[in-house]
Structure formats: structure tokens, C-alpha cells
Enzyme design. Structure first.
Site, mmCIF file in Angstrom:
data_model
loop_
_atom_site.group_PDB
_atom_site.id
_atom_site.type_symbol
_atom_site.label_atom_id
_atom_site.label_comp_id
_atom_site.label_asym_id
_atom_site.label_seq_id
_atom_site.Cartn_x
_atom_site.Cartn_y
_atom_site.Cartn_z
ATOM 1 N N ASP A 19 -9.307 0.179 -4.857
ATOM 2 C CA ASP A 19 -9.415 -1.071 -4.862
ATOM 3 C C ASP A 19 -9.663 -1.616 -3.540
ATOM 4 O O ASP A 19 -9.379 -1.076 -2.565
ATOM 5 C CB ASP A 19 -7.808 -1.751 -5.210
ATOM 6 C CG ASP A 19 -7.457 -1.083 -6.784
ATOM 7 O OD1 ASP A 19 -6.455 -1.084 -7.052
ATOM 8 O OD2 ASP A 19 -8.463 -0.748 -7.234
ATOM 9 N N ASP A 49 -8.046 -3.818 -2.072
ATOM 10 C CA ASP A 49 -6.637 -4.481 -1.652
ATOM 11 C C ASP A 49 -6.395 -3.518 -0.417
ATOM 12 O O ASP A 49 -6.901 -2.599 0.016
ATOM 13 C CB ASP A 49 -5.381 -4.570 -2.379
ATOM 14 C CG ASP A 49 -5.266 -2.980 -2.989
ATOM 15 O OD1 ASP A 49 -4.492 -3.163 -3.969
ATOM 16 O OD2 ASP A 49 -5.709 -2.216 -2.615
ATOM 17 N N ASP A 99 -3.735 -1.369 -0.259
ATOM 18 C CA ASP A 99 -3.415 -0.087 -0.551
ATOM 19 C C ASP A 99 -4.656 0.807 -0.514
ATOM 20 O O ASP A 99 -4.992 1.843 -0.032
ATOM 21 C CB ASP A 99 -2.657 0.000 -1.789
ATOM 22 C CG ASP A 99 -1.107 -0.055 -1.397
ATOM 23 O OD1 ASP A 99 -0.367 -0.316 -2.354
ATOM 24 O OD2 ASP A 99 -0.943 -0.037 -0.127
#
Ligand code: 28F
Length: 695
Positions: free
Chosen positions: A556, A558, A560
């Protein structure tokens, strides 16, 4: 019959004239008396603050406060007998043969004796360290016992006289000939004794208004702690008498060997390894203490006594004390001891240069638990005004003690291991080093075997990681690395299993940029990746052995996702560099948004693209539905397939060595302590994931 009292003006000598009693107990409260009562009243308001509670534990604390004071006096070399009695009327009595609490006048007509029982932290045992090491219930003093007692009687043998003072509900006084309690500060002479006979006797009746109805003092518990205490004051006899019921029983406890006896008792029937080791030392340390509100540096003289021996057992038993107070939760003295022990043991193992340890290479060091396997030890420090940690005051907090104990134990053990100290014999040292080195070997080999089993467990039947969803085409297929289980499911469903394999990497993949090679190879995730790719790892990595033609990171966009992407790239950069050099590593560029325009669906890959398209559609008056993708896990199988798996439509970005190096730096920043650079990095680079190459 006139009451004999002490003439406050006379000196404290044995031939003092006896004068008729003044009108004692006049009922006039001077300012000091009021202050005293307020002090003790504070204790009654919050007894838990001073004795931990109003149950049996708190009640037992009262008895220990008085016993500790008697033990302190004996520990200071005054008196060889302490008598403890449980009385049938619910009172408790302790008597010692110390110097006797001073009976001289302190101020006005109040004696030092009264001060000891009416002023918190009074009794001169605190602050000026006159007492050397005060056992005292962590400095609360005997006045707390008075505060929480309905009645108290104190008798002091000193200067050939027996001086008596009573308290009724904290009021000082004495009982007159008619048996009436008369308030007053004057001590009552109730007897003549040999001038050589000195000591203090205290009897107290705990206040039923303060303590729980079911609070009681366990004779057995007191006996157990008296036994422990005897080890701390060798050759002092402590008698316990139970007068609560017929027949009255009495026993005498004493240890002549002190801490050495204590170790023998703790050892029980465990087979000894090597001999008893006794260490002793003193060191001065300085401490900042508030004196009259001013932080003052005081020097503390600290004694350290250790008795210890190894046994053929496996648990460690370290018992510790500060003065005569048990510290069941350890503290700075135990910390100093443990550090010194591990240091000295490793010094001795290095000197012995044992073959069985050489084979362990960089695992050869003894850890704390190896050094303490089968160890029985008593650690005791003696110094005034100990500080305790926490409310229960079972853990020593004075910081400088750690270094003091560490110095004395490290030097003492070094001498013992090197055979220079009197008590150390070669055979004993050898036996101990054999035991400890075996503990090291056992620990290391067990851990390595466990790691192997874990790695094997992570590998499926074909020697591949169990969690690898492999493809059929080798080496022409591709390995899709997905972050965690969330994306693994959809990827496994949406992929083409003929040539697309899926490997989920969970948790925290080791940071190859920081961890040692061993840490990386011990990391299950890294091992799974190396095994799946198939070219080995590190300098021996062989591109021709690899099982796929490319590796594609699906993570992803994001934090993380970037975290796992950085970690995998760092791993590849450090341990499978040829993959990068050959341009065989890619990162899928999942779209950030999807536009549904009538029947058509369009993906955009950055906020800028989104805004441009919105502007176009608005200008053209076209209606549309906008979906934002926060993660791959949010896509349905069709979207995932189209945007990251289908070679016709997906967008991949080829990763270069520079990217991987940047990832390494990025990883440092992302995981680094400094927050600002990390925030700057995420903002600065968020757009960089926008551009893409068609594959
Ligand atoms: C049964 C409980 O409390 N024994 C104690 C002493 C002896 C001295 C002392 C205590 C120093 C100046 C107060 C005597 N002579 N047993 C006990 N024995 N406290 S408590 O002094 C306390 C302060 O005034 C003592 C010389 N120095 C100390």
C-alpha cells in the site's frame, strides 16, 4: 505515696536527688504538644501511607518497627539478646539489651525518650546518621507505632535506673500509686539496676479503632522473619515467647555464621558446586539529601556483604537486604551484584578459553541467567537512610549503591576466579566454570535448534516457505510480494497461478541495514524470501539459480506499506543485490483513486492526476463517481487484477539500486528517532511514487 519523678534541672547522672512530684498532667497543651498530636494524628488519618494498610500486614509492620529498632541497636554492637513476646491481652513486647534510649531532656521538659515515640522521623536515627544504618521501618520510626496504639509502655535501663514512660492514646504520662494515668513528660523511676545493665523494653497495644477486626500477627510469619534476621546479626540471640495461651512457649533463635549460614539454609539439599564464596567491602558514596529544605551533599559509608555458592540446580535464588530490612523486590544493590557477576564470569571464561565455548563463536558470552544458574546468594548493603522504590518499599532505590556493590563484587569475584583470594581453590573454580559454560552451550544450541525448527516449519514439503503460493512456471514466472495477510487473499485469487506466485511477508521484516547477518538469517521473513527467490543470499547470491524472472512488490502507498517496501528493498539491496543490478525488481503502483464515468472506469495514480481529471470532467459537465483506495486490501479482485496483476493494464515501476539505497536511507529516517526528518521525507517523497513505467 509520692510519685518519684526526675528533676529536669539535674544532670542525668546516677546520684540525682529525687524530688517530690510536680503537679503532673496539668492538662495544659503547649504548642509543641499540639504539634506532636497533629503529627501522630496524620498517621492515624492515613495509616496505609505509613504501614501499608490496616490489615494483618500493617499490624505486623508495627511489631517489626519495634523489633527493627532493637535489631539496629544489636547490629550496632549493643546487646546480644532481643526478646519478643506475644501477650494474651493482644499487646506485643520487645526488649533489648542495648544502650537504652536516651532519657536526657531534649527541650522544655520533654525527654529524648518521649521524642522518639512522638515525632515522626524523630529518634535521631534519621538525618544525622548517628545510628549508622537504621533498620527502622523504612524511616517511619517508633512514633508510628505509638500513633496507631491505644496504649504503650516504655522502660529504659540506663545509668543504674529503670526509667518508665507510658502513652495513652498518644498522651505521654505515667500511672500513679492509685493506678490512675497522669499526663506529663516526666519519666518515672521504677527501679534500680546494676549500672552495667542497659536496654530498652517496649510494649504496645495496637489500637482496635485503626486496625481491621480480623487483623492479626502470625507467630509463624514473625518466626520466619526473625530466623532471617538472625543471619544479619550473627551471635545475637532473639527469643520468641507466646503468652497468648497456656502453655506459654518460648524458643531462642541465633545464627553464628551469619550470611554463610543463610546461604547454607537457602541451598537446602541441593548438591553444591565449588565452595562457599564470601565477599566484603566498604565504599563511600555521596548523595543529595534535603536538609532543612536545602539540597545537601552527604557522604554515606556503605558496607557490602555477600555470601554465595553455586549448586547443581538450575534456579537462581538471590536474597537481599538493606541494613536489616529484607528487599524482596531487589533494587540497586541486586542490580550491581548481577552486573558484576556477569562481568566477572565472562572475564573468567575468557581467561579459561574453554574449547566448548570457542566452538560457539560469537555466541560464547555468558548471559545473566547462565551465570546465575543454580546460584544461591545473599546480598546485603549497610548504610544510613536507604531510599526505597514504590509504596511497598520492598525495593532499594538509592542509585549510587549499584556502583558500590558492582565494584566490590566484581573485584572480589575476579580474585576468587583467578584463585588469588584465600578461599578459592582451583577445583572449585573449575567446577563453577564448567557448570556455567555448560549453561551457555545448552542455551545456544537449544536456541539454534529452535531456529532451525522454525525455519523448517516455515518451509513447505518442497522445501519452500509454507506460506508461498507458488506458480508453475520456473524460472519465467514472477514473485509477487504482498504485505501481510490482508492483501494475500485477493492476490492469490486474482493472480494467474501459471506464472504468478504470491509470498505474504508479515510483521516486522528484519532491518537488514542495521541487523547483523545472523539476525537477518535468523529472521523467518527474510529466510522465506531468500528461499522463495532461490538464489541464496549475500555475496554467494547467484542470479542464475533464481526461480522467477522478476520480483514485484505489492504494498500500500501508506506508511505501513512504505515501511515493508523499504525493508524488503533493504534486504534485496544488502543480500540479493544482483537482482537489483539486473533490473528484476519492481514495485506495483496501485492507483490512489478510481473514477466511474458512466460505464467507463478510469484510474489515477496521484492527487495531481485526480484534480486534473476532476477539472476536465467538471468542464465537460460530465457526472462521475470517485473512489479513493487507501490500500490494496480495499480493492475487489477485478480492480486488483487490473491495476497490479494484469500485464496489459497494470503500472509497475522498475526499482533501481539508487531507489533501494534511498529506501535504506528512507528506512533509517522512517524508523529513526528524529520525527521532523521523517515527516519531511514522507511529504517530499509521496509524489515520487506517482510516475510509472509500463511493463
Ligand atoms: C524494644 C525496641 O527501640 N531500642 C533502641 C536505642 C538506643 C539509642 C537510641 C534507640 C539518639 C539520640 C534519640 C542510645 N545511646 N528497642 C529499641 N535503642 N535509640 S531505640 O537513640 C536514638 C536517638 O536520641 C541510643 C546512644 N545513642 C543512641
Amino acid at each position: 505515696m509520692s510519685m518519684t519523678t526526675i528533676d529536669p534541672t539535674a544532670d542525668d547522672g546516677p546520684n540525682r536527688p529525687i524530688v517530690p512530684a510536680a503537679a503532673a498532667g496539668t492538662g495544659v497543651y503547649d504548642a509543641d504538644a499540639i504539634e506532636v498530636l497533629e503529627g501522630l494524628e496524620a498517621v492515624r488519618k492515613r495509616p496505609g501511607m505509613y504501614i501499608g494498610g490496616t490489615g494483618s500486614g500493617g499490624l505486623t509492620h508495627l511489631l517489626w518497627e519495634i523489633i527493627d529498632n532493637a535489631v539496629d541497636e544489636a547490629a550496632a554492637g549493643h546487646g546480644k539478646l532481643i526478646e519478643v513476646s506475644f501477650h494474651g491481652d493482644g499487646s506485643y513486647e520487645v526488649a533489648d539489651q542495648g544502650r537504652g534510649i536516651p532519657v536526657d531532656i531534649k527541650e522544655g521538659d520533654v525527654t529524648a525518650l518521649e521524642v522518639v515515640f512522638t515525632e515522626l522521623h524523630a529518634g535521631g536515627k534519621f538525618g544525622n546518621g548517628a545510628y549508622g544504618a537504621s533498620g527502622g521501618l523504612h524511616g517511619v520510626g517508633a512514633s508510628v507505632v505509638n500513633a496507631l496504639s491505644s496504649r504503650m509502655e516504655v522502660e529504659v535501663d540506663r545509668n543504674g535506673r529503670t526509667h518508665r514512660l507510658e502513652f495513652r492514646d498518644r498522651e505521654a504520662g505515667n500511672t500513679d500509686a492509685a493506678g490512675r494515668f497522669r499526663r506529663g513528660h516526666a519519666l518515672k523511676i521504677v527501679g534500680k539496676v546494676s549500672p552495667k545493665r542497659t536496654g530498652t523494653r517496649v510494649r504496645f497495644w495496637p489500637d482496635a479503632d485503626v486496625f481491621d477486626a480480623d487483623a492479626s500477627i502470625s507467630y509463624a510469619e514473625v518466626r520466619e522473619r526473625v530466623k532471617q534476621t538472625c543471619f544479619l546479626v550473627p551471635k545475637v540471640k532473639i527469643s520468641l515467647t507466646d503468652r497468648r495461651r497456656e502453655p506459654i512457649t518460648s524458643e531462642e533463635l541465633m545464627s553464628s555464621g551469619g550470611l554463610a549460614d543463610f546461604v547454607e539454609q537457602l541451598r537446602g539439599d541441593a548438591e553444591p558446586v565449588g565452595g562457599l564464596i564470601e565477599l566484603h567491602g566498604t565504599e563511600d558514596f555521596t548523595e543529595q539529601v534535603p536538609v532543612d529544605g536545602q539540597l545537601t551533599e552527604v557522604v554515606r559509608h556503605c558496607e557490602v556483604d555477600v555470601a554465595m555458592r553455586w549448586c547443581a540446580s538450575f534456579d537462581a535464588r538471590i536474597v537481599s537486604f538493606v541494613n536489616t530490612i529484607p528487599t524482596p523486590d531487589g533494587g540497586t544493590h541486586v542490580a550491581g551484584f548481577e552486573r558484576a557477576l556477569t562481568t566477572a564470569v565472562n572475564g573468567a571464561l575468557a581467561d579459561a578459553d574453554l574449547r566448548k565455548l570457542r566452538r560457539l563463536r560469537d555466541d560464547a558470552r555468558a548471559q545473566r541467567d547462565d551465570a546465575q544458574e543454580g546460584l544461591v546468594a545473599v546480598v546485603r548493603v549497610t548504610f544510613p537512610e536507604p531510599q526505597f522504590r514504590g509504596q511497598t518499599k520492598r525495593e532499594l532505590g538509592t542509585p549510587p549503591v549499584q556502583r558500590t556493590v558492582n565494584n566490590i563484587v566484581r573485584d572480589g569475584l575476579r580474585d576468587w576466579f583467578s584463585g588469588t583470594s584465600a578461599s578459592s581453590k582451583r577445583t572449585h573454580v573449575k567446577a563453577v566454570l564448567d557448570k556455567i559454560s555448560n549453561a551457555v552451550v545448552n542455551r545456544v544450541t537449544t536456541r539454534r535448534a529452535l531456529d532451525e525448527r522454525r525455519k523448517a516449519a516455515a518451509l513447505g514439503s518442497g522445501g519452500m516457505p509454507a506460506k508461498l503460493a507458488d506458480c508453475r512456471l520456473h524460472p519465467g514466472g514472477e514473485l509477487l510480494i504482498v504485505e501481510g495477510d490482508s492483501a494475500a487473499g485477493p492476490a492469490k485469487r486474482a493472480r494467474d497461478s501459471a506464472w504468478q506466485a504470491v509470498l505474504p511477508l508479515r510483521g516486522k521484516v528484519v532491518n537488514a541495514g542495521k541487523g547483523t547477518a545472523k539476525a537477518v538469517l535468523d529472521n523467518a521473513e527474510a529466510t522465506a524470501l531468500f528461499t522463495a527467490v532461490g538464489g541464496g543470499s549475500g555475496p554467494a547470491f547467484d542470479l542464475d539459480q533464481t526461480r522467477y524472472s522478476r520480483v514485484v512488490l505489492l504494498a500500500d502507498a501508506d506508511v505501513d506499506g512504505s515501511h515493508i517496501r523499504c525493508l524488503v528493498l533493504t534486504l534485496v539491496y544488502h543480500y540479493m543485490r544482483p537482482l537489483l543490478d539486473a533490473g528484476r525488481v519492481f514495485a506495483a503502483q496501485p492507483p490512489t483513486h478510481a473514477f466511474t464515468i458512466g460505464q467507463e472506469k478510469r484510474f489515477v495514480y496521484a492527487e495531481a492526476e485526480r484534480d486534473t481529471l476532476i477539472a476536465e470532467l467538471d468542464a465537460a459537465g460530465r457526472r462521475y463517481r470517485l473512489t479513493r483506495f487507501k490500500g490494496l486490501g480495499e480493492m475487489d479482485d477485478a480492480e486488483l487484477f487490473e491495476t497490479t496483476l494484469n500485464p496489459e493494464t497494470r503500472v509497475l515501476r522498475q526499482i533501481t539500486v539508487g531507489d533501494a539505497r534511498a529506501a535504506q536511507e528512507a528506512f533509517e529516517v522512517m524508523m529513526g528517532a528524529a520525527v521532523d526528518p521523517r515527516r519531511t521525507f514522507i511529504v517530499a517523497h509521496s509524489s515520487s511514487y506517482g510516475h510509472a513505467l509500463d511493463i
